[in-house]
Design a protein around this motif. Structure first.
Motif: not given
Length: 356
Positions: A27-28, A87-90, A112-113, A126-127
């Motif tokens: 899940k994103v 699972d991952l959050i932008f 997290f990103e 970070t990106y």
């Protein structure tokens, strides 16, 4: 899409093992500062999300929240996404930085990103895009096309990302037109078509005939089309809104990075980092260069792009002097990514003051 090369660059291909059960979708979550229909920044992030879904199929499930203000609301939304089992959050705007860090501390098992920020943690990377590359080419085109020797820039917020892009655009213009001047109007918004239109008209009233922007709607292009000026599109291909005025659009492509990060987290090889992508990574491109450009302008656009893309030229290589007379980049030095993230000065020739 140079996905394999991006994965190699991030060190994510070696030793991948399965970290998540294949029968459960990964899940994103995504948090956008503007609407997905802004046809700029948030639109392109959401396009990246859709390409992510297409790439992984039913292995990945995505969710997004749009129009999230930067501040307390952002912390609430990010918290809700974490509680919902993502699972991952932008989080995709500079003002989401502190809320992202706060929520990440409370949810150490979630990755997290954060886009365009500089604060990282054990579960926060970070990106950012090297948008200054596209701005330099935009400045070159603007400097050649202006008939009044006056170009304009619509600024969103006076943060390092925007300030360095203004600098880069002006240096590009100055490289081909030593007489060029730049006027700047700040709208203190990422997306507000009304304010953007007003800013564009205010600049054109002051003699500006080529517009650049760090805001997300096509409103400035539409205003330029109505008044016979020229403009560069922001973040996505905005050529449809100004067939005559449009020079090109500097288009963002987040999909390669989103796919690579999801791949890494799913396989247990993710490590938080500060990632920068630009022309070389195919995360930034010049979209729909207008056929109505003079041949010499088109040739210079292509030449400048190729020099930046190949690494032959970097816009922030010294000597560079700021508009106070200080040498901010010594001769022979190229700003590092860390230094680029802290640019808080205007280059020589910009007569405005940075808002505080």
């Amino acid at each position: 899409m140079k996905l394999k090369s991006l994965l190699v660059g991030l060190g994510l291909l070696a030793g991948m093992g399965t970290a998540y059960a294949e029968d459960d979708p990964f899940k994103v979550g995504f948090v956008y500062v503007g609407p997905v229909g802004d046809l700029g920044w948030s639109y392109e992030h959401d396009r990246g999300r859709k390409e992510l879904e297409e790439y992984f199929g039913d292995k990945v499930e995505t969710t997004y929240v749009e129009n999230v203000p930067e501040g307390a609301d952002a912390e609430r939304v990010i918290t809700q996404l974490a509680k919902a089992g993502n699972d991952l959050i932008f989080t995709t705007s500079f003002g989401f930085m502190n809320p992202t860090i706060k929520v990440a501390k409370r949810f150490p098992k979630v990755t997290f990103e954060h886009a365009t920020g500089y604060k990282r943690a054990k579960n926060v990377g970070t990106y950012v895009l090297r948008t200054y590359e596209g701005r330099y080419v935009s400045g070159v085109a603007a400097g050649m096309l202006t008939e009044t020797d006056t170009i304009g820039y619509i600024g969103s917020f006076p943060i390092p990302e925007v300030i360095r892009d203004i600098d880069s655009a002006f240096m590009g213009a100055k490289s081909v037109n030593p007489n060029v001047k730049m006027k700047i109007v700040w709208v203190n918004s990422w997306y507000d078509p009304g304010k953007e239109t007003d800013a564009a008209n205010a600049l054109m009233d002051q003699g500006v005939d080529v517009l650049l922007q760090h805001t997300d709607s096509p409103a400035p292009l539409i205003a330029a089309e109505k008044r016979g000026a020229r403009a560069v599109g922001q973040a996505s291909d905005q050529s449809q809104f100004a067939p005559k005025a449009h020079i090109f659009s500097v288009r963002d492509d987040w999909a390669p990075y989103y796919i690579s990060v999801v791949e890494a987290v799913m396989n247990g090889t993710y490590k938080p980092s500060d990632y920068w992508g630009g022309f070389q990574e195919d995360m930034l491109s010049l979209a729909s260069i207008n056929d109505n450009l003079p041949d010499d302008v088109r040739a210079k656009i292509d030449e400048t792009y190729e020099k930046i893309n190949s690494g032959e030229f970097h816009p922030f290589t010294g000597p560079i002097t700021d508009n106070k007379g200080n040498v901010v980049v010594p001769e022979g030095h190229t700003l590092t990514d860390q230094e680029l993230a802290q640019v808080n000065w205007y280059v020589e020739g910009i007569t405005d003051e940075i808002p505080r």
